[in-house]
Scaffold this motif. Structure first.
Motif, short mmCIF file in Angstrom:
data_model
loop_
_atom_site.label_atom_id
_atom_site.label_comp_id
_atom_site.label_asym_id
_atom_site.label_seq_id
_atom_site.Cartn_x
_atom_site.Cartn_y
_atom_site.Cartn_z
N GLU A 73 0.69 -1.12 0.29
CA GLU A 73 0.20 0.26 -0.18
C GLU A 73 0.60 1.33 -0.03
OE1 GLU A 73 -2.52 -0.06 2.89
OE2 GLU A 73 -4.06 1.99 2.43
N ALA A 74 1.97 0.99 0.67
CA ALA A 74 2.66 2.15 0.39
C ALA A 74 3.38 2.88 -0.81
CB ALA A 74 3.95 1.90 0.97
N ASN A 75 3.47 2.43 -2.04
CA ASN A 75 3.18 2.90 -3.29
C ASN A 75 2.28 3.21 -3.91
OD1 ASN A 75 2.21 0.27 -4.58
ND2 ASN A 75 4.66 -0.71 -4.78
N PHE A 76 2.06 3.60 -5.00
CA PHE A 76 1.52 4.05 -5.64
C PHE A 76 0.07 3.12 -7.21
CE2 PHE A 76 1.57 5.67 -9.71
CZ PHE A 76 2.60 5.20 -10.32
N SER A 77 1.37 2.37 -6.90
CA SER A 77 1.10 1.60 -8.59
C SER A 77 -0.04 0.84 -9.14
CB SER A 77 2.11 1.38 -8.55
OG SER A 77 2.10 -0.62 -8.24
N ASP A 78 -0.53 0.32 -8.30
CA ASP A 78 -1.78 -0.81 -9.20
C ASP A 78 -3.17 -0.78 -9.29
OD1 ASP A 78 0.52 -1.94 -9.54
OD2 ASP A 78 0.62 -3.91 -8.78
N HIS A 79 -3.22 0.64 -8.27
CA HIS A 79 -5.45 0.80 -8.04
C HIS A 79 -5.95 1.65 -9.07
CE1 HIS A 79 -4.55 -2.71 -5.38
NE2 HIS A 79 -3.85 -2.31 -5.27
N GLY A 80 -4.25 2.63 -9.40
CA GLY A 80 -4.50 3.98 -10.43
C GLY A 80 -6.02 4.69 -8.80
N ALA A 81 -7.00 4.91 -9.40
CA ALA A 81 -7.93 6.16 -8.32
C ALA A 81 -8.67 5.77 -7.65
CB ALA A 81 -8.82 7.45 -8.86
N ASN A 82 -9.00 3.94 -7.75
CA ASN A 82 -10.29 3.01 -6.80
C ASN A 82 -9.03 1.99 -6.70
OD1 ASN A 82 -12.23 2.57 -5.88
ND2 ASN A 82 -12.63 1.71 -7.68
N ARG A 83 -9.41 1.55 -5.61
CA ARG A 83 -9.18 -0.32 -5.45
C ARG A 83 -10.01 -1.08 -5.80
NH1 ARG A 83 -8.59 -3.76 -1.79
NH2 ARG A 83 -8.11 -2.18 0.03
N LEU A 84 -9.99 -2.27 -6.27
CA LEU A 84 -11.47 -3.61 -6.31
C LEU A 84 -11.23 -4.14 -5.20
CD1 LEU A 84 -11.64 -4.13 -9.55
CD2 LEU A 84 -12.96 -3.21 -8.73
N GLY A 85 -12.39 -4.51 -4.15
CA GLY A 85 -12.16 -4.98 -3.31
C GLY A 85 -11.10 -6.74 -3.55
N ALA A 86 -10.78 -6.99 -2.74
CA ALA A 86 -9.55 -8.41 -2.03
C ALA A 86 -8.51 -8.05 -3.33
CB ALA A 86 -10.74 -9.52 -2.99
N SER A 87 -8.26 -6.32 -3.58
CA SER A 87 -7.03 -6.45 -4.48
C SER A 87 -5.92 -6.22 -4.10
CB SER A 87 -7.12 -5.87 -5.97
OG SER A 87 -8.12 -6.58 -6.59
N ALA A 88 -6.44 -5.18 -2.79
CA ALA A 88 -5.21 -5.30 -1.70
C ALA A 88 -4.07 -6.05 -1.25
CB ALA A 88 -5.62 -4.10 -0.22
N LEU A 89 -4.55 -7.12 -0.39
CA LEU A 89 -3.59 -8.53 -0.47
C LEU A 89 -3.04 -8.91 -1.73
CD1 LEU A 89 -6.17 -10.20 1.78
CD2 LEU A 89 -4.92 -8.32 2.52
N MET A 90 -3.61 -9.58 -2.57
CA MET A 90 -3.08 -9.60 -4.14
C MET A 90 -1.70 -8.84 -4.25
SD MET A 90 -5.04 -9.82 -7.80
CE MET A 90 -5.87 -8.63 -7.91
N GLN A 91 -1.95 -7.57 -4.19
CA GLN A 91 -0.77 -6.34 -4.50
C GLN A 91 0.04 -6.73 -3.54
OE1 GLN A 91 -1.55 -2.62 -3.79
NE2 GLN A 91 0.72 -2.30 -4.80
N GLY A 92 0.22 -6.87 -2.32
CA GLY A 92 0.96 -6.53 -1.17
C GLY A 92 1.68 -8.32 -1.30
#
Lengths: 645, 249
Positions: A433-452
């Protein structure tokens, strides 16, 4: 402070060209390797032990690097990833419902309102399938069907079931998996773990990140730690709003200090407001609690049709209820993306149809699900969430509908990184979450765990090799004047905080900042409200430094000093957040500018002027920041007005 | 509501401590227990006194940070509820409430209500994992796990490592904590290769850290905010004997 200058555009030089499907393979092949026997000569600092930091630390140590890792909690197992409830996405297509890597990529780019990088998101979708394999091998007890296969459920903004879950505790289970892998490496002597130690500043030498200054929270000792590369996995800045779903300790100090040392901060105005949180119950409220988005699979959201209807929910007949999401968005219904669900709830409440104290709530009703599936089935799916709701509100959601209201949940913005997850500061890598890269202007549910986990297990360990293999790092010792300088600045600042001895508590400032931001820069933002915020934030900051009081000394466990240091940084960060929101005059995703909406109240993007990442460079104290734009290019997904109707 | 709090105050690890009485007035039944401490601390700070130090973070009952013995019970009067999820509606106006840190030799007090629980981390690092380096994993569906097995693993994996089990136990035993991890990992097919070494090593570390033995009192399971069952301890004993018989000691 509304003055800023526009600098040169910034480019992501690390992303390879070629077909999008092949880019990650290409990058992995072109990235230089470090010989296994040379890896132990490299020290890497990892700050944070959540899903991104925990998985990165474990994987780098497995590869043979010397890892020095930090967390402010008393154990790496407590990082706030532990609180993620709903699930983790992966394009496994186990349901045979038309899912694919390309569809996960498409959903994520669209869900992010066309403000993320195609290359990064495609890689995320590719790596997602490996994450599930990795976690299952570690013993993560995902939900299973009777045949022994993994179960899936659906989340907002998509029409397939690709979310893997462990009841309502998916984050906990994934984090414990990473923590156990980390623990194994700690016992093997490959990781030097420093719990209860908080990063205060970044050490940059010759333009490269070479270490950190950190404070031992028990003894108060402020020490320097040096390395060949620094990885920040320090999470998001949602606590800037005081009331959020973040943990009380979550803070922005690491990324803000790195920003002050030269790292660009991208899209700080992209903050996510989660639609389903438990409404606040009074002035004493210290944090807000999320109710997982997965509840929208079976719960139906409604408000009374009549304004100011004070009847108990069970007394309101069916034809006097407005299931507004199902009415406005028939094809996605209750599973529209978070930004849309949040704004719709706000609109209902603004129009006077909100329920509960102060009219700040809408119903999330399980009566139909219980009638259809039975109470046991509902309990099996969401039991722990229902229990949590009951403990907090004293109401039984099996009998009366839950009351929910939007709350700050996640920060899509963060430090700018290239495709390698490296900041513009060489040797500084930023993940999760500390970086900006993958979710654009809105993150979809269940995508934060995936990105981390994508960043920590798979992406960073492949790209950091390239940086280390290129070498050119001169030895740096703790007595180096540049190192001493950063250390003494950090100590001076703590001393300043301790010496104000004013009359206001740290929390009182934090609450005031949070209320101001929520009001002026929350779910709806306007030119007027943002200019007002930009007037008031510097004044509040000045007041803070004149009248805050921090008891005790720096040479002991001093939780007020920890908080004061974090809030001091929030008071600086807030200004850049509001400025970014002011400059971006379009609406997109979680950033809603009231001046830029469609006739039916949806966010209206301005692709001609704002299809770019806003990467801010620190201009110096008292000087405006410099805006660098990274133009976004869409070759595979054509930006359209998002429609979930 | 008006409450009387008697809180253990101890300035540092080597300093003596004592119970100190504080009155808090005008608090609402909807407040969480930690929010009452927030209110008290703000008052103490404004009066130039030291606030009460306590661990807390997520305040959602999942990180395992908060740790207080409230009226003699770890996490207070409500079953399966952490301190942060305890609300004042569980108390009555005028109540006198005792608040103490975890009491166990392997959890030394750092300050006030803050204790050092790093012994738990050392138990986990001695074997509470499945060796599966990143990149080595087979396809997730290549190993089927029957639902009852997955559910049993999950039930034990929900442990938050708060230490209430140790605080509740008259012997200061960490059996329930260790048993939960052994049950989680040893029940899964992925955990079988290290089944014996795991239990032997974790039990040895548990003993070396100074935790007491188990006498089947059952206070641990009664205090556990996540409802880890006492039967996990019986399972730990079986796993331990199995490993001894297997000659892996």
């Amino acid at each position: 402070m509304i003055d800023y200058t526009v600098g040169e555009d910034i480019v992501d030089r690390a992303a390879p060209d070629g077909p999008i499907e092949a880019r990650w393979d290409t990058r992995r092949f072109t990235a230089k390797l470090v010989n296994p026997s040379n890896r132990r000569k490299h020290r890497i600092i990892v700050v944070g032990t959540g899903l991104a930091g925990g998985s990165a630390g474990a994987t780098l140590a497995e590869q043979g690097y010397q890892v020095v890792q930090f967390c402010f909690q008393d154990s790496p197992r407590r990082a706030h990833s532990v609180a993620a409830q709903g699930g983790i996405n992966a394009a496994k297509d186990y349901r045979n419902d038309g899912d694919s890597i390309h569809r996960l990529f498409y959903d994520t780019v669209k869900g992010g309102d066309f403000r993320s990088r195609e290359s990064n998101v495609y890689r995320l979708a590719q790596v997602s399938v490996e994450i599930i394999d990795q976690c299952v091998a570690q013993g993560v007890p995902f939900a299973r069907e009777y045949g022994g296969l993994l179960d899936n459920r659906s989340f907002g903004g998509v029409q397939v079931s690709r979310t893997f879950y462990a009841r309502g505790q998916t984050g906990q289970q994934l984090l414990i998996g990473a923590y156990q892998a980390l623990s194994r490496q700690i016992a093997a002597g490959n990781i030097e773990m420093h719990p209860r130690t908080e990063m205060l500043d970044l050490i940059v030498i010759d333009g490269r990140a070479r270490g950190i200054v950190a404070r031992d929270l028990i003894t108060g000792e402020v020490r320097t730690y040096l390395a060949d590369a620094v990885v920040l996995a320090t999470g998001g800045y949602g606590n800037i709003f005081y009331l959020s779903t973040n943990a009380k300790g979550s803070n922005a100090t690491a990324i803000w200090r790195a920003h002050r040392r030269g790292a660009y901060l991208a899209n700080p105005c992209y903050t996510q407001i989660h639609p389903t949180c438990i409404p606040r119950s009074g002035e004493h409220q210290s944090k807000l609690t999320l109710m997982s988005e997965s509840l929208r699979n079976d719960g139906r959201i409604w408000v009374p049709k009549r304004k100011g209807d004070t009847r108990a929910p069970n007394e309101i007949p069916e034809d006097e209820r407005d299931y507004y999401l199902e009415r406005i968005y028939p094809s996605f219904g209750n599973l529209v993306p978070r930004d849309i669900a949040s704004r719709a709830a706000k609109n209902q409440c603004d129009e006077g149809r909100g329920v509960g104290p102060g009219g700040l709530g809408v119903y999330l009703d399980f009566a139909d699900a219980i009638a259809r599936l039975g109470r046991d089935a509902v309990e099996a799916r969401y039991g722990n969430l229902f229990d949590m709701y009951q403990r907090i509100t004293g109401e039984n959601p099996y009998e009366v509908p839950m009351r929910i209201y939007p709350a700050i949940h996640y920060a899509m913005g963060g430090l700018w990184v290239d495709y390698d997850l490296q900041s513009n500061l060489a040797g500084l890598f930023v993940i999760g979450e500390a970086n900006f890269s993958d979710h654009g202007a809105n993150r979809l549910g269940a995508s934060a765990l995936m990105q981390g986990l994508a960043d920590g297990y798979f992406v960073l360990p492949a790209t950091i090799n390239d940086y280390l293999a290129r070498g050119g790092l001169d030895p740096v010792g703790p007595e180096d004047p540049a190192v001493r300088q950063v250390q003494s600045e950090a100590l001076d600042r703590l001393q300043r905080l301790l010496s104000v001895r004013g009359e206001r508590t740290v929390d009182s400032f934090h609450r005031e900042l949070g209320a101001l931001l929520w009001d002026k820069c929350g779910m709806a933002r306007s030119d007027e409200s943002l200019r007002d915020a930009l007037e008031r934030i510097p004044k509040l900051r000045e007041q803070f430094w004149q009248s805050v009081t921090v008891p005790g000394t720096g040479a002991e466990l001093n939780q007020e000093l920890e908080k004061a240091n974090r809030v001091a940084d929030f008071l600086e960060f807030a200004e850049l957040l509001a400025l970014d929101a002011l400059v971006r005059t379009e609406s997109c995703g979680g950033h809603f500018r009231v001046e830029s909406q469609t006739p039916d109240g949806e966010a209206r993007r301005d692709d001609e002027n704002f299809s770019h990442v806003a990467a801010w460079e620190f201009g110096g104290d008292g000087r405006g920041p410099v805006l660098h734009k990274e133009p976004l290019q869409f070759d595979y997904v054509h930006p359209t007005q998002r429609s979930y109707a | 509501m008006n409450l009387t709090l008697r809180i253990w105050r101890q300035p540092g690890p080597d300093a003596g401590g004592s119970m100190v009485t504080y009155q808090v007035s005008d608090v609402s039944p909807d407040m969480s227990f930690l929010e009452v401490l927030d209110v008290l601390n703000e008052r103490l700070i404004r009066a130039g006194e030291q606030p009460v130090a306590f661990d807390h973070d997520c305040r959602e009952g999942i990180c395992g940070s908060c740790a207080m013995v409230i009226n003699g019970r770890p996490h207070g009067p409500e079953q399966t509820t952490t301190t942060c999820q305890l609300h004042l509606r569980s108390f009555r106006d005028g109540d006198v409430i005792d608040v103490e840190p975890w009491r166990a030799r392997p959890f030394p007090v750092i300050k006030d209500l803050v204790v050092d629980r790093s012994a738990f981390d050392r138990i986990i690092s001695s074997g509470g994992y499945i060796t599966s380096p990143t990149g080595s994993a087979p396809e997730a569906h290549s190993i089927l796990v029957p639902k009852p097995v997955a559910d049993l693993a999950f039930e034990n994996a929900t442990c938050i490592g708060c230490g209430a089990c140790v605080a509740a136990c008259p012997n200061g035993s960490a059996m329930l904590f260790t048993a939960a991890k052994v049950a989680h990992l040893n029940s899964l097919p992925q955990g079988q290769p290290e089944r014996e070494s795991r239990v032997l090593s974790m039990v040895a570390t548990m003993d070396a850290e100074g935790f007491g033995g188990c006498t089947n009192t059952g206070e641990c399971a009664a205090a556990c905010p996540k409802g880890i069952p006492l039967s996990s301890i019986a399972n730990l004993n079986r796993e331990y004997l199995h490993a001894l018989r297997a000659g892996r000691a």
